[in-house]
Enzyme design. Structure first.
Site, PDB file in Angstrom:
ATOM      1  N   LYS A  76       0.861  -1.189   0.000  1.00  0.00           N
ATOM      2  CA  LYS A  76       0.000   0.000   0.000  1.00  0.00           C
ATOM      3  C   LYS A  76       0.893   1.234   0.000  1.00  0.00           C
ATOM      4  CE  LYS A  76      -3.873   2.002   2.663  1.00  0.00           C
ATOM      5  NZ  LYS A  76      -4.785   1.811   3.825  1.00  0.00           N
ATOM      6  N   SER A 151      -9.620   2.095   2.991  1.00  0.00           N
ATOM      7  CA  SER A 151      -8.729   2.797   2.097  1.00  0.00           C
ATOM      8  C   SER A 151      -7.724   1.889   1.395  1.00  0.00           C
ATOM      9  CB  SER A 151      -7.950   3.841   2.903  1.00  0.00           C
ATOM     10  OG  SER A 151      -7.116   3.208   3.881  1.00  0.00           O
ATOM     11  N   SER A 175     -10.110  -0.448   7.196  1.00  0.00           N
ATOM     12  CA  SER A 175      -9.557  -0.266   5.851  1.00  0.00           C
ATOM     13  C   SER A 175      -8.853  -1.482   5.273  1.00  0.00           C
ATOM     14  CB  SER A 175      -8.588   0.923   5.844  1.00  0.00           C
ATOM     15  OG  SER A 175      -9.298   2.122   6.057  1.00  0.00           O
TER      16      SER A 175
END
Length: 484
Positions: A76, A151, A175
């Protein structure tokens, strides 16, 4: 090759039936072919990936390394990687090249995992849909007009579409779990402090927690085993002996006490999600688990508490991005005040600005007691609910999100509706507990996840329950037709 489990890939690598270079190139080719539609990567690092794959092959040729050696991973874009752009999905950091590795990255480099690139995300991890990225929204591989969740939506999408075998994510209010549910993959948020936050750009420091995203619970166990452990560079890291998360996978579920909160199946839960969740609970019962009703009476207080506390921490953490110390700097400022104001105004997106303002307001003189202090008391009440519930059960199960993945743009103008997408995940972060989402079925062609919540340091038990569930179901093996 991309449909193999991590264990199968590793066996082929160890036997030298395939090379890490060939495996890594396979994923790079798929990224080039498919990511134009998905927008799941912000940065792809082919030269770095092949260079690391060659080193992994050298380790394997010598008979060295571990089960993960030679297997590629995507990170990420919130984790710093030395020499690679780390934007956190924001214009504020669009030209930031990290000068060091996050501890998680360092650990996975050490076992020889080539890095494919950095995945798309909501700006500074603030969102439930991966639509607020400066680099544009990520699409859900199961239906391109649907969101992948947020996210960590980019990480979830690359696993679902077979553009990476493993990925890292972070979970501040759900998330990892919510995008795992929306994309039909497995994701686990460990106990707060189990995975180092050093080198992970902060959103809300008392909530943020890194964790693995994968196709199956077994794959997640291997990755969590490699990325977790005490880190002296992180003051919130748990200083304790790290368990082996892979040793309990085969344990029987007979006699396991599974708690089902009665408050989880009320108003607001989509009927199809409710049906999938109840069917999954029945599978656990058939495997020998005892189903017991528990109560989490303060569940509905978690979202308002979270949206005071997390923005308060964000307003503090993001104050460093001012165009002077860190971040985007505006052109030709008239004076210092203009430099600060325009740099932050131009660098941050709308959702980040909204949360900074909410947080600054909650912390301001005269409102601290009314909002921040009260929210901290609610946080304690939510935590106490879980402690009481775990006196009656070993794990808690329920839905991950109230609905399957919604359409892109559907909730963009309604932040309250967007915030409620994390209704079932946020309480876990308030309490600092471990939890995971595993694929449990479909609703009109979109995946639906089952939420497993454990008490502190029970990741091994959660992975055991998830693995046993996946031994008698095949939801985790499904892939979107376009990416098979």
């Amino acid at each position: 090759m991309h449909r193999l489990s991590i264990k199968q890939m590793s066996e082929k690598l160890q036997a030298r039936e395939i090379t890490s270079v060939a495996l890594t190139q396979h994923y790079l080719d798929r990224i080039e072919k498919y990511d134009g539609d998905l927008n799941a990567y912000i940065t792809v690092t082919p030269e770095l990936a092949i260079e690391m794959a060659k080193k992994a092959d050298e380790m394997l040729d010598k008979g060295e390394g571990s089960l993960l050696t030679g297997i590629p991973v995507a990170h990420k874009d919130i984790f710093c990687i030395d020499g690679v752009k780390t934007s956190c999905g924001s214009k504020m950091l669009h030209n930031f090249v990290a000068p060091y590795d996050a501890t998680v990255v360092e650990k996975l480099k050490a076992v020889g995992m080539p890095i494919l690139g950095k995945t798309n995300m909501d700006e500074f991890a603030m969102g439930s849909s991966s639509e607020s990225s400066y680099y544009g929204p990520t699409k859900n591989p199961w239906r391109l007009n649907a969101v992948p969740g947020g996210s960590s939506g980019g990480s979830a999408a690359v696993i679902a579409a077979g553009l990476a075998p493993l990925a890292t994510g972070t979970d501040t209010g759900g998330s990892i779990r919510q995008p795992a549910s929306f994309c039909g993959i497995t994701g686990i948020k460990p106990t707060y402090g189990a995975v180092s936050r050093y080198g992970m750009i902060a959103y809300a420091s008392s909530f943020d927690q890194g964790g693995p995203m994968s196709r199956s619970a077994e794959d997640a166990a291997w990755l969590l085993d490699a990325m977790s452990g005490f880190d002296a560079k992180d003051s919130t890291s748990l200083e304790q002996e790290k368990p082996d998360y892979t040793t309990r996978l085969a344990e029987s579920l007979k006699g396991l006490r599974v708690g089902v909160p009665k408050e989880y199946f009320g108003e607001g839960l989509d009927a199809s999600v409710s049906d999938v969740t109840k069917a999954a609970i029945e599978v656990l019962r058939q495997q020998g688990a005892d189903i017991v009703e528990v109560s989490l009476p303060n569940k509905d207080l978690a979202v308002p508490a979270y949206y005071v506390l997390a923005p308060a921490e964000a307003s503090s953490n993001l104050s460093r991005f001012d165009g002077v110390r860190y971040g985007h700097r505006c052109e030709n400022p008239k004076d210092l005040s203009d430099l600060y104001m325009r740099s932050r105004s131009e660098g941050f997106g709308a959702e980040v600005k909204r949360r900074i303002m909410v947080g600054a307001y909650a912390l301001s003189e005269g409102y601290y007691d009314a909002y921040y202090l009260k929210a901290q008391k609610l946080r304690r009440m939510v935590r106490d609910d879980f402690i009481k519930a775990f006196e009656q059960c070993d794990v808690i199960v329920g839905p991950v999100a109230p609905t399957p993945a919604f359409n892109i743009g559907e909730k963009s103008d309604d932040p309250i509706s967007m915030y409620l997408a994390d209704l079932y995940t946020i309480p876990v972060n308030l309490a600092g507990l471990p939890a995971m989402s595993i694929p449990a079925g479909f609703s009109e062609g979109l995946p639906v996840g089952l939420h497993l919540i454990g008490t502190y340091h029970s990741e091994g038990k959660l992975l055991n329950v998830a693995h046993q569930f996946q031994q008698v179901t095949s939801w985790h093996e499904q892939m979107p037709e376009a990416y098979q």
